[in-house]
Structure formats: structure tokens, C-alpha cells
Design a protein around this motif. Structure first.
Motif, PDB file in Angstrom:
ATOM      1  N   VAL A 161       0.856  -1.191   0.000  1.00  0.00           N
ATOM      2  CA  VAL A 161       0.000   0.000   0.000  1.00  0.00           C
ATOM      3  C   VAL A 161       0.888   1.236   0.000  1.00  0.00           C
ATOM      4  CG1 VAL A 161      -1.748   1.316   1.252  1.00  0.00           C
ATOM      5  CG2 VAL A 161      -1.837  -1.192   1.246  1.00  0.00           C
ATOM      6  N   ARG A 162       0.601   2.164  -0.903  1.00  0.00           N
ATOM      7  CA  ARG A 162       1.319   3.430  -0.973  1.00  0.00           C
ATOM      8  C   ARG A 162       0.299   4.544  -0.753  1.00  0.00           C
ATOM      9  NH1 ARG A 162       4.269   0.057  -0.156  1.00  0.00           N
ATOM     10  NH2 ARG A 162       5.864  -0.852  -1.511  1.00  0.00           N
ATOM     11  N   LEU A 163       0.416   5.223   0.376  1.00  0.00           N
ATOM     12  CA  LEU A 163      -0.559   6.244   0.751  1.00  0.00           C
ATOM     13  C   LEU A 163       0.071   7.626   0.626  1.00  0.00           C
ATOM     14  CD1 LEU A 163      -3.099   6.048   3.638  1.00  0.00           C
ATOM     15  CD2 LEU A 163      -1.804   8.159   3.274  1.00  0.00           C
ATOM     16  N   PHE A 164      -0.652   8.537  -0.019  1.00  0.00           N
ATOM     17  CA  PHE A 164      -0.151   9.883  -0.284  1.00  0.00           C
ATOM     18  C   PHE A 164      -1.052  10.910   0.405  1.00  0.00           C
ATOM     19  CE2 PHE A 164       0.779   6.985  -3.702  1.00  0.00           C
ATOM     20  CZ  PHE A 164       2.129   7.175  -3.944  1.00  0.00           C
ATOM     21  N   THR A 165      -0.455  11.760   1.225  1.00  0.00           N
ATOM     22  CA  THR A 165      -1.189  12.802   1.938  1.00  0.00           C
ATOM     23  C   THR A 165      -0.448  14.122   1.793  1.00  0.00           C
ATOM     24  OG1 THR A 165      -1.942  13.559   4.124  1.00  0.00           O
ATOM     25  CG2 THR A 165       0.015  12.176   4.076  1.00  0.00           C
TER      26      THR A 165
END
Length: 230
Positions: A161-165
Motif C-alpha cells: 500500500v502506498r498512501l499519499f497525503t
């Protein structure tokens, strides 16, 4: 032999070969000083970079012909990592085909005030969005709640999972050991949830900088608040 494709041109970006969007005449398609690039033509994501950071492949110092962008090797479960400010790392993460790409954003009208969250999840050709009103909250709480909602939505925790914020606060509180004075229980709960994933990485991206997926998450968060007012 030409390596170009109609609408795209092969160039070098920070020692990597990338595809750069071009106009009908074959020149770079520039908008606000930036151009769209992709590491692979069939990837669903795009990234905008300054045109000055690109160079022809035949220029000295450009990426060699054998240069490739490889997905990181699978590792044992590790804590989320911060690659904030490293555009190459962010672009490479967005190019990982076997990973679930997650884009989150939170918004509060008044801070504190009516708040909403926006989430965009992408896996292969499938997409899912979340636009949810969360009541009266601060912007920081909304940002954290968006990340929490996204992680709860993912059922297969063995997938990368690659989460971008675009929230530096969320990244710092969740992964960098910042000593939070508020929202302690919420942060601890999200960190516990993060540890259930085999391969989760969180990246800080710049908000309102032309990244289509981040703009979508922002719109979803804002729409959640606007629907309440209608």
C-alpha cells in the motif's frame, strides 16, 4: 530508431528514463511551467515536474539506455516510511503496479468547523472513492480521519500500500515520532491499524500542485462539507 510515441517523448528525469507529454508538433506540452511525465505509458498515474528538470537522453549525464525503474523487493512488515520532499521516490511509488495507491485529504470549514474527508483508492483498473462528513472537527483531525478511513477500507493487508497525503502533521504524528499534544488516542489507533499491513508506506505530497489524484481527494473532502450545507 526513435523511441517516441505519438503524444509522448522519451527523456531523462533525475537519472531515470520517463515518458513526457508532447503537443502535436512534438514539443513539450507545458502548463504553468510544468509538464506531465510517466514512468510507464500504461500506468494510471501521472506526475508533473518542472520542464527544466528534464533533459534529452543523448545529453551527457542522462540516464543510460539500460536504466529501469524497479519496484522495491518485498520485505518483512516494516513501519511506514517518510519520503517527503523526494519527488523521485513519490513518482516511483506511484508507478508500482502491484500496489494499492491511496490518496487522502481532509477539510474543515472554520478549523474547527464542519469537516469532511476525501479518499481515492486505486488498484489496477479499479477505483473507489470516499466522500464523508465527519461532523465538527479541526483540519488536522479530518486529515487523520481520512487516512484511517482509507486503511479501514483495505481488506487485503498483505498487498503493498502506498498512501499519499498533503498533511505534514499527519505524516509527522504517524511516522516521525512527533509528540502530539492533541488527538493522541486517534493517532495511536491509526498507528495500531498501520501495523496490521505487511508493506505500507506513507508519502508527503504538495497540496494544490497539480497532482490529479490529490486534487480528487481534496474535492471529495470539500464536497462532503458542501452537501451538508445544501
Amino acid at each position: 530508431m526513435s523511441t517516441d510515441t505519438p503524444g509522448w517523448k522519451r527523456m531523462a528525469f533525475k537519472n531515470n528514463k520517463v515518458w513526457v507529454e508532447t503537443g502535436p508538433a512534438g514539443d513539450l506540452l507545458v502548463q504553468d511551467g510544468k509538464v506531465r511525465i510517466k514512468y510507464q505509458l500504461d500506468q494510471p498515474h501521472e506526475y508533473r515536474v518542472h520542464k527544466e528538470s528534464l533533459r534529452p537522453l543523448d545529453r551527457p549525464g542522462a540516464a543510460p539506455a539500460t536504466s529501469t525503474v524497479k519496484s522495491p523487493a518485498k520485505k518483512k512488515p516494516v513501519p511506514a516510511k517518510n519520503f517527503a520532499g523526494n519527488g523521485t521516490e513519490v513518482a516511483a511509488a506511484m508507478a508500482e503496479k502491484d500496489a494499492i495507491q491511496v490518496f487522502t485529504d481532509g477539510a474543515a470549514s472554520g478549523n474547527p468547523g464542519p469537516a469532511g474527508i476525501g479518499v481515492l483508492l486505486i488498484y489496477g483498473n479499479s477505483q473507489k472513492t470516499i466522500s464523508r462528513y465527519i461532523g465538527h472537527a479541526t483540519n488536522n483531525i479530518a486529515e487523520l480521519k481520512a487516512i484511517e478511513a482509507a486503511l479501514l477500507e483495505i481488506k487485503n493487508k498483505k498487498l503493498p500500500v502506498r498512501l499519499f497525503t498533503d498533511s505534514a502533521y499527519s505524516l509527522g504524528a504517524l511516522t516521525l515520532g512527533w509528540k502530539a499534544q492533541k488527538n493522541v488516542e486517534l493517532i495511536a489507533g491509526i498507528q495500531k491499524l498501520m501495523r496490521t499491513f505487511s508493506d505500507l508506506k506513507i508519502f508527503k505530497v504538495k497540496g494544490h500542485a497539480g497532482m490529479a489524484e490529490n486534487e480528487t481527494a481534496d474535492r471529495l473532502a470539500t464536497e462532503a462539507i458542501q452537501k451538508l450545507a445544501e
